[in-house]
Design an enzyme around this catalytic site. Structure first.
Site, PDB file in Angstrom:
ATOM      1  N   PRO A  58       0.825  -1.212   0.000  1.00 60.41           N
ATOM      2  CA  PRO A  58       0.000   0.000   0.000  1.00 60.41           C
ATOM      3  C   PRO A  58       0.857   1.259   0.000  1.00 60.41           C
ATOM      4  O   PRO A  58       1.984   1.241   0.495  1.00 60.41           O
ATOM      5  CB  PRO A  58      -0.784  -0.099   1.323  1.00 60.41           C
ATOM      6  CG  PRO A  58       0.022  -1.005   2.190  1.00 60.41           C
ATOM      7  CD  PRO A  58       0.758  -1.937   1.283  1.00 60.41           C
ATOM      8  N   ASP A  59       0.309   2.348  -0.581  1.00 63.45           N
ATOM      9  CA  ASP A  59       1.028   3.614  -0.419  1.00 63.45           C
ATOM     10  C   ASP A  59       0.693   4.169   0.965  1.00 63.45           C
ATOM     11  O   ASP A  59       0.109   3.458   1.794  1.00 63.45           O
ATOM     12  CB  ASP A  59       0.739   4.585  -1.579  1.00 63.45           C
ATOM     13  CG  ASP A  59      -0.691   5.096  -1.592  1.00 63.45           C
ATOM     14  OD1 ASP A  59      -1.443   4.834  -0.638  1.00 63.45           O
ATOM     15  OD2 ASP A  59      -1.065   5.768  -2.572  1.00 63.45           O
ATOM     16  N   PHE A  60       1.090   5.404   1.226  1.00 59.57           N
ATOM     17  CA  PHE A  60       0.892   5.946   2.571  1.00 59.57           C
ATOM     18  C   PHE A  60      -0.384   6.767   2.696  1.00 59.57           C
ATOM     19  O   PHE A  60      -1.117   6.636   3.664  1.00 59.57           O
ATOM     20  CB  PHE A  60       2.110   6.816   2.970  1.00 59.57           C
ATOM     21  CG  PHE A  60       3.354   6.004   3.112  1.00 59.57           C
ATOM     22  CD1 PHE A  60       3.682   5.429   4.324  1.00 59.57           C
ATOM     23  CD2 PHE A  60       4.191   5.777   2.022  1.00 59.57           C
ATOM     24  CE1 PHE A  60       4.820   4.649   4.458  1.00 59.57           C
ATOM     25  CE2 PHE A  60       5.328   5.004   2.139  1.00 59.57           C
ATOM     26  CZ  PHE A  60       5.642   4.438   3.359  1.00 59.57           C
ATOM     27  N   ARG A  61      -0.644   7.630   1.691  1.00 57.37           N
ATOM     28  CA  ARG A  61      -1.663   8.668   1.898  1.00 57.37           C
ATOM     29  C   ARG A  61      -2.908   8.519   1.058  1.00 57.37           C
ATOM     30  O   ARG A  61      -3.788   9.378   1.146  1.00 57.37           O
ATOM     31  CB  ARG A  61      -1.037  10.054   1.663  1.00 57.37           C
ATOM     32  CG  ARG A  61       0.039  10.354   2.672  1.00 57.37           C
ATOM     33  CD  ARG A  61       0.730  11.672   2.485  1.00 57.37           C
ATOM     34  NE  ARG A  61       1.750  11.815   3.530  1.00 57.37           N
ATOM     35  CZ  ARG A  61       2.939  11.248   3.480  1.00 57.37           C
ATOM     36  NH1 ARG A  61       3.300  10.532   2.427  1.00 57.37           N
ATOM     37  NH2 ARG A  61       3.799  11.384   4.474  1.00 57.37           N
ATOM     38  N   ASP A 134      11.197  -0.539  -0.184  1.00 59.05           N
ATOM     39  CA  ASP A 134      10.876  -1.931  -0.523  1.00 59.05           C
ATOM     40  C   ASP A 134      11.937  -2.614  -1.389  1.00 59.05           C
ATOM     41  O   ASP A 134      11.824  -3.808  -1.684  1.00 59.05           O
ATOM     42  CB  ASP A 134       9.500  -2.005  -1.213  1.00 59.05           C
ATOM     43  CG  ASP A 134       9.392  -1.083  -2.431  1.00 59.05           C
ATOM     44  OD1 ASP A 134      10.417  -0.874  -3.107  1.00 59.05           O
ATOM     45  OD2 ASP A 134       8.275  -0.595  -2.700  1.00 59.05           O
ATOM     46  N   HIS A 151      15.099   7.454   1.570  1.00 55.79           N
ATOM     47  CA  HIS A 151      14.561   7.207   2.921  1.00 55.79           C
ATOM     48  C   HIS A 151      15.086   5.890   3.498  1.00 55.79           C
ATOM     49  O   HIS A 151      14.451   5.286   4.355  1.00 55.79           O
ATOM     50  CB  HIS A 151      13.024   7.240   2.886  1.00 55.79           C
ATOM     51  CG  HIS A 151      12.478   8.597   2.557  1.00 55.79           C
ATOM     52  ND1 HIS A 151      11.151   8.840   2.293  1.00 55.79           N
ATOM     53  CD2 HIS A 151      13.109   9.808   2.462  1.00 55.79           C
ATOM     54  CE1 HIS A 151      10.987  10.146   2.041  1.00 55.79           C
ATOM     55  NE2 HIS A 151      12.153  10.741   2.132  1.00 55.79           N
ATOM     56  N   CYS A 195      24.911  -1.674  26.797  1.00 52.44           N
ATOM     57  CA  CYS A 195      24.122  -0.740  25.972  1.00 52.44           C
ATOM     58  C   CYS A 195      22.643  -1.139  26.035  1.00 52.44           C
ATOM     59  O   CYS A 195      21.856  -0.522  26.739  1.00 52.44           O
ATOM     60  CB  CYS A 195      24.613  -0.697  24.527  1.00 52.44           C
ATOM     61  SG  CYS A 195      23.615   0.440  23.519  1.00 52.44           S
ATOM     62  N   ASN A 257       1.053  10.065 -12.272  1.00 53.05           N
ATOM     63  CA  ASN A 257       0.469   9.865 -10.937  1.00 53.05           C
ATOM     64  C   ASN A 257      -1.049   9.803 -11.041  1.00 53.05           C
ATOM     65  O   ASN A 257      -1.627  10.205 -12.047  1.00 53.05           O
ATOM     66  CB  ASN A 257       0.875  11.058 -10.043  1.00 53.05           C
ATOM     67  CG  ASN A 257       0.968  10.691  -8.580  1.00 53.05           C
ATOM     68  OD1 ASN A 257       1.588   9.691  -8.238  1.00 53.05           O
ATOM     69  ND2 ASN A 257       0.351  11.464  -7.716  1.00 53.05           N
ATOM     70  N   CYS A 277       0.262   4.227 -13.012  1.00 57.01           N
ATOM     71  CA  CYS A 277       1.589   4.382 -13.621  1.00 57.01           C
ATOM     72  C   CYS A 277       1.947   3.202 -14.532  1.00 57.01           C
ATOM     73  O   CYS A 277       2.570   3.391 -15.581  1.00 57.01           O
ATOM     74  CB  CYS A 277       2.659   4.644 -12.576  1.00 57.01           C
ATOM     75  SG  CYS A 277       2.734   3.457 -11.238  1.00 57.01           S
TER      76      CYS A 277
HETATM   77  P1  OAD Z   1       2.161   8.738  -0.710  1.00 58.06           P
HETATM   78  O1  OAD Z   1       1.254   7.671  -0.237  1.00 58.06           O
HETATM   79  O2  OAD Z   1       2.229   9.988   0.061  1.00 58.06           O
HETATM   80  O3  OAD Z   1       1.774   9.122  -2.214  1.00 58.06           O
HETATM   81  C1  OAD Z   1       1.587   8.144  -3.208  1.00 58.06           C
HETATM   82  C2  OAD Z   1       1.096   8.834  -4.477  1.00 58.06           C
HETATM   83  O4  OAD Z   1       1.034   7.856  -5.498  1.00 58.06           O
HETATM   84  C3  OAD Z   1      -0.293   9.454  -4.340  1.00 58.06           C
HETATM   85  O5  OAD Z   1      -0.297  10.721  -4.956  1.00 58.06           O
HETATM   86  C4  OAD Z   1      -1.183   8.454  -5.088  1.00 58.06           C
HETATM   87  O6  OAD Z   1      -2.287   9.088  -5.710  1.00 58.06           O
HETATM   88  C5  OAD Z   1      -0.233   7.913  -6.113  1.00 58.06           C
HETATM   89  N1  OAD Z   1      -0.522   6.531  -6.553  1.00 58.06           N
HETATM   90  C6  OAD Z   1      -0.923   5.470  -5.814  1.00 58.06           C
HETATM   91  N2  OAD Z   1      -1.019   4.375  -6.568  1.00 58.06           N
HETATM   92  C7  OAD Z   1      -0.677   4.747  -7.838  1.00 58.06           C
HETATM   93  C8  OAD Z   1      -0.587   4.063  -9.082  1.00 58.06           C
HETATM   94  N3  OAD Z   1      -0.849   2.756  -9.182  1.00 58.06           N
HETATM   95  N4  OAD Z   1      -0.213   4.770 -10.157  1.00 58.06           N
HETATM   96  C9  OAD Z   1       0.071   6.087 -10.075  1.00 58.06           C
HETATM   97  N5  OAD Z   1       0.009   6.777  -8.936  1.00 58.06           N
HETATM   98  C10 OAD Z   1      -0.345   6.123  -7.827  1.00 58.06           C
HETATM   99  O7  OAD Z   1       3.599   8.073  -0.875  1.00 58.06           O
HETATM  100  P2  OAD Z   1       5.002   8.815  -1.023  1.00 58.06           P
HETATM  101  O8  OAD Z   1       4.868  10.108  -1.736  1.00 58.06           O
HETATM  102  O9  OAD Z   1       5.953   7.819  -1.553  1.00 58.06           O
HETATM  103  O10 OAD Z   1       8.358   8.170   4.458  1.00 58.06           O
HETATM  104  O11 OAD Z   1       5.335   9.095   0.502  1.00 58.06           O
HETATM  105  C11 OAD Z   1       6.515   9.748   0.848  1.00 58.06           C
HETATM  106  C12 OAD Z   1       6.987   9.318   2.201  1.00 58.06           C
HETATM  107  O12 OAD Z   1       5.947   9.464   3.154  1.00 58.06           O
HETATM  108  C13 OAD Z   1       7.370   7.869   2.300  1.00 58.06           C
HETATM  109  O13 OAD Z   1       8.660   7.608   1.838  1.00 58.06           O
HETATM  110  C14 OAD Z   1       7.230   7.593   3.766  1.00 58.06           C
HETATM  111  C15 OAD Z   1       5.989   8.362   4.082  1.00 58.06           C
HETATM  112  O14 OAD Z   1       5.878   8.857   5.367  1.00 58.06           O
HETATM  113  C16 OAD Z   1       8.907   7.465   5.454  1.00 58.06           C
HETATM  114  O15 OAD Z   1       8.497   6.411   5.809  1.00 58.06           O
HETATM  115  C17 OAD Z   1      10.073   8.099   6.072  1.00 58.06           C
END
Ligand code: OAD
Length: 392
Positions: A58-61, A134, A151, A195, A257, A277
């Site tokens: 899963p992505d984060f947001r 990953d 990161h 430690c 995106n 993507c």
């Molecule tokens: P986010 O979850 O913030 O953003 C993911 C982006 O990818 C969003 O804009 C989604 O709309 C888009 N997305 C998801 N699936 C997609 C797909 N199949 N094709 C195209 N776009 C897609 O993730 P990051 O920007 O990577 O940090 O998050 C940045 C950092 O926030 C991470 O490295 C992590 C987190 O906190 C740490 O853990 C330190």
């Protein structure tokens, strides 16, 4: 060559969706022609979690599906706390509860990762900056010297106090091994006498410095002819600030995106390709005449048909590459120590969009501009809003 995603033109009586698609197809063709032109020699990538969602991570947001929307069970003060160094020191249980789900293992690279490999094998990839932990870029076969894991990653781990490394096999066993009780979480502790500090993977947590090789390679963005930004919300700094380092006269910026992010689309020649993507890179590869090569390259990443021996060899190759990279980095570490001390960068969250003025200031200002955009995480009060808006 740019487009404006916020006001898709539609011919009178035409279907806006159809119009958007034909705009996308045109933009992809123009992009392919640019990649094949003499002008485009150095391609720089900025990758985020969206590149790995089709791999099952899963992505984060993303609302509903993103990791941060699904952490209620961890009873965190706010979702990002799971990756905050100060919170981790007080309570490592939520992170280690999640670690087993995030630990690199049986995930297969996506076609988007294989596209990065193709850019490299065609001699076009200057550098791939990734926020992902990953390691799927490596698994897709992108050479390790072309990858900056901004990161960090799960590849190694150490004590947060005395920095003594902790053995890989024991870490793997603690995170992935059987637990006496389903609910019980095991927390690795430093093995050095007297430690006993907490052990943490070398993932960059909020409030921690970014790896030296990230800082060292920042200027590479300034030389890019093409900056491809794929699958990221561009909310975490300093990584997000790289997008403004692209030279506005000589570099084509492209966002691939699900949604518009950052200031992409604001420069006259920006290209914004909205959608999955994998689908977009497939279309781009077709336009480049690389369609079959992409599918062949991606097919090689399948683990299913492979024997255990082949899987082990692949694992070993990835590990060897990681070790080689670390050795090279250690040699360079000494040289950059002074620079990193003076920069003193910290990972920071900020949705404030970088201004054009910041972009115009040039390469080395990126670090200071990121610091200006938000206080270091550990000095920031508890969030006033929900985490999905990316502010603390
Ligand atoms: P986010 O979850 O913030 O953003 C993911 C982006 O990818 C969003 O804009 C989604 O709309 C888009 N997305 C998801 N699936 C997609 C797909 N199949 N094709 C195209 N776009 C897609 O993730 P990051 O920007 O990577 O940090 O998050 C940045 C950092 O926030 C991470 O490295 C992590 C987190 O906190 C740490 O853990 C330190």
């Amino acid at each position: 060559m740019g487009n404006n995603p916020k006001s898709p033109s539609s011919p009178k009586g035409g279907h806006p969706q159809a119009s958007r698609e034909s705009q996308r197809t045109q933009d992809i063709r123009k992009l392919a022609a640019y990649i094949q032109s003499e002008k485009c020699k150095n391609i720089v990538l900025m990758l985020g979690a969206g590149c790995s969602t089709s791999s099952g991570i899963p992505d984060f947001r993303s609302p509903k599906t993103g990791l941060y929307s699904n952490l209620a069970r961890l009873k965190l003060p706010h979702p990002e706390a799971v990756f905050e160094i100060n919170f981790f020191r007080r309570n490592p249980v939520p992170f280690y509860t999640l670690a087993a789900e995030l630990y690199p293992g049986n995930f297969r690279p996506s076609p988007t990762h294989s596209f990065v490999k193709l850019l490299s094998s065609h001699g076009l990839l200057k550098m791939c900056f990734t926020q992902n932990i990953d390691t799927l870029e490596r698994r897709a076969g992108v050479p390790s010297d072309k990858i900056i894991e901004a990161h960090g990653s799960f590849a190694e781990q150490r004590c947060v106090d005395c920095k003594t490394p902790f053995p890989d096999d024991e870490m793997r066993d603690i995170v992935l091994g059987d637990r006496p009780e389903a609910e019980e979480v095991r927390i690795p502790r430093c093995k050095r006498a007297k430690c006993g500090g907490l052990v943490k993977p070398d993932i960059v947590f909020f409030g921690e410095a970014l790896p030296e090789n990230f800082i060292r390679n920042i200027p590479v963005v300034g030389y890019a002819d093409l900056l491809l930004i794929i699958g990221t919300s561009l909310t975490v700094h300093p990584f997000a600030s790289l997008a403004n380092m692209a030279d506005r006269r000589t570099c084509q910026r492209v966002l691939i995106n699900l949604e518009t992010v950052g200031d992409l689309g604001r420069r006259p020649n920006d290209i914004v390709l909205l959608g999955e993507c994998d689908a977009i890179v497939r279309e781009l590869c077709e336009a480049l005449g690389w369609g079959e090569e992409l599918e062949r390259t991606w097919a090689e990443t399948a683990l299913d048909g492979k024997t255990d021996e082949a899987k082990e060899k692949l694992e070993e190759k990835v590990e060897d590459e990681e070790k080689e990279k670390e050795e090279r980095e250690e040699v360079l570490e000494h040289e950059v120590e002074k620079i990193t001390e003076s920069i003193g960068k910290r990972l920071d969250l900020d949705e404030t969009k970088d201004s054009d003025a910041d972009a115009a200031k040039g390469s080395f200002d990126m670090s200071t501009s990121a610091v200006k955009q938000g206080e270091p995480l550990e000095q920031t009060p508890e969030p006033a809003k929900s985490s999905n808006d990316g502010k603390l």
